[in-house]
Design an enzyme around this catalytic site. Structure first.
Site, mmCIF file in Angstrom:
data_model
loop_
_atom_site.group_PDB
_atom_site.id
_atom_site.type_symbol
_atom_site.label_atom_id
_atom_site.label_comp_id
_atom_site.label_asym_id
_atom_site.label_seq_id
_atom_site.Cartn_x
_atom_site.Cartn_y
_atom_site.Cartn_z
ATOM 1 N N ARG A 98 0.813 -1.212 0.000
ATOM 2 C CA ARG A 98 0.000 0.000 0.000
ATOM 3 C C ARG A 98 0.848 1.265 0.000
ATOM 4 N NH1 ARG A 98 -3.077 1.842 -2.630
ATOM 5 N NH2 ARG A 98 -4.062 -0.202 -2.539
ATOM 6 N N LYS A 133 3.051 24.904 -3.312
ATOM 7 C CA LYS A 133 1.788 24.301 -2.868
ATOM 8 C C LYS A 133 1.877 22.782 -2.970
ATOM 9 C CE LYS A 133 -0.851 28.387 -4.195
ATOM 10 N NZ LYS A 133 -1.882 28.958 -5.083
ATOM 11 N N LYS A 165 5.915 38.809 -2.569
ATOM 12 C CA LYS A 165 4.553 38.606 -3.047
ATOM 13 C C LYS A 165 3.653 39.760 -2.597
ATOM 14 C CE LYS A 165 3.077 34.344 -3.024
ATOM 15 N NZ LYS A 165 3.010 34.092 -4.479
ATOM 16 N N GLU A 199 6.264 39.703 -7.333
ATOM 17 C CA GLU A 199 4.935 39.449 -7.891
ATOM 18 C C GLU A 199 4.149 40.753 -7.956
ATOM 19 O OE1 GLU A 199 2.078 36.211 -6.320
ATOM 20 O OE2 GLU A 199 1.407 38.070 -5.391
ATOM 21 N N ASP A 220 0.562 38.158 -11.816
ATOM 22 C CA ASP A 220 -0.358 37.266 -11.132
ATOM 23 C C ASP A 220 -1.808 37.590 -11.468
ATOM 24 O OD1 ASP A 220 -0.939 35.163 -9.234
ATOM 25 O OD2 ASP A 220 -1.623 36.737 -7.874
#
Length: 286
Positions: A98, A133, A165, A199, A220
């Site tokens: 598994r 992410k 960012k 960004e 973005d």
């Protein structure tokens, strides 16, 4: 490169979680001297990733298990293809099954999705890249899967590059600090090998950011028209990255705007595991 240490660390943790005191079912149902042969078989077409991770699950369970790969990472396969063969003590084979499948199905799903993105922009010169992410603790293997699919990797961690960012820029604005001067100040603190990316989410931010001396500017959630306009404004003074809600339906149109890189968190955070199976046949005891 995905190292043996990285593989063994994540696989050992998964094996410990799955069988902290051994596999009780295998111990009471399977003869200690039984052996098994199992084939890793594709139940749908895809691009393989994780064959070394697959093998590690068996190796770390019992070194007597032998795994032979028939398809390499990055290679396409069809439904029904045998990707690897596993031979060894039956208890170890079923105990590791598994965990071996969980990793390989996920990695292969990521590689397969990434290849679809890469194929969609073929001929444009645009590179497809991942983001941070990723599943906590599994970044190294998920990023390897992106490379297996023909993509490239963004910065691996917060320690690898400077990437300001929207929240960084909002704080600067709250402090009354000039964006261009802030970028120059940041640049002055960096070594010559460290890249600096910023960004932006508006056209009017592009010139101040470029004036600061960035290496990469991320546009973005820009519309296609604004992406094309942004590329014109940058005019080769920095690498242009497009990001934000990138899908298979939109990635080709984004590539045609002239950007250099397209990043997509979906490669790792919204992927579907590919359907692979491992069927075992017990051999007679000696």
């Amino acid at each position: 490169m995905l190292t043996t240490t990285q593989i063994d660390t994540v696989v050992a943790a998964a094996l410990l979680e799955d069988a902290p005191w051994g596999d009780l079912t295998g111990q009471v149902f399977l003869p200690a001297d039984a052996t098994a042969t199992a084939q890793l078989t594709a139940r749908e077409a895809g691009v393989l990733s994780g064959i070394d991770v697959f093998a590690a699950a068996f190796r770390l369970t019992d070194t007597a298990v032998e795994v032979t790969g028939h398809v390499a990472d990055g290679e396409r396969f069809a439904a029904g293809d045998v990707l690897a063969t596993v031979v060894g003590p039956a208890r170890a084979v079923v105990q590791a099954e598994r965990i071996a499948l969980n990793f390989t199905q996920r990695m292969t799903g990521i590689a397969t999705l990434t290849r679809k993105f890469v194929d969609a922009v073929e001929g444009t010169g645009v590179r497809i890249t991942d983001t941070r992410k990723t599943t906590p603790g599994l970044r190294a293997i998920e990023r390897h899967a992106v490379r297996s699919g023909g993509g490239v990797n963004h910065r691996f961690s917060l320690s690898d590059a400077v990437m300001a960012k929207d929240n960084h820029l909002a704080i600067l604005q709250q402090q009354g600090l000039d964006l261009t001067e802030s970028i120059r100040h940041a640049r002055a603190q960096l070594g010559h090998t460290t890249r600096l990316e910023v960004e932006v989410d508006r056209i009017d931010q592009i010139e101040p950011v470029i004036a600061g001396g960035v290496d990469i500017i991320m546009l973005d959630n820009f519309s296609l028209a604004d992406l094309a306009r942004g590329v014109e404004i940058v005019a080769g003074r920095a690498i242009v990255e497009a990001s934000g809600t990138v899908t298979l339906d939109t990635v080709a149109d984004i590539a045609r705007t002239g950007v250099d890189v397209i990043s997509s968190g979906a490669l790792t955070h919204s992927v579907r595991n590919l359907d692979l199976g491992l069927d075992s046949t017990l051999a007679a005891a000696n």
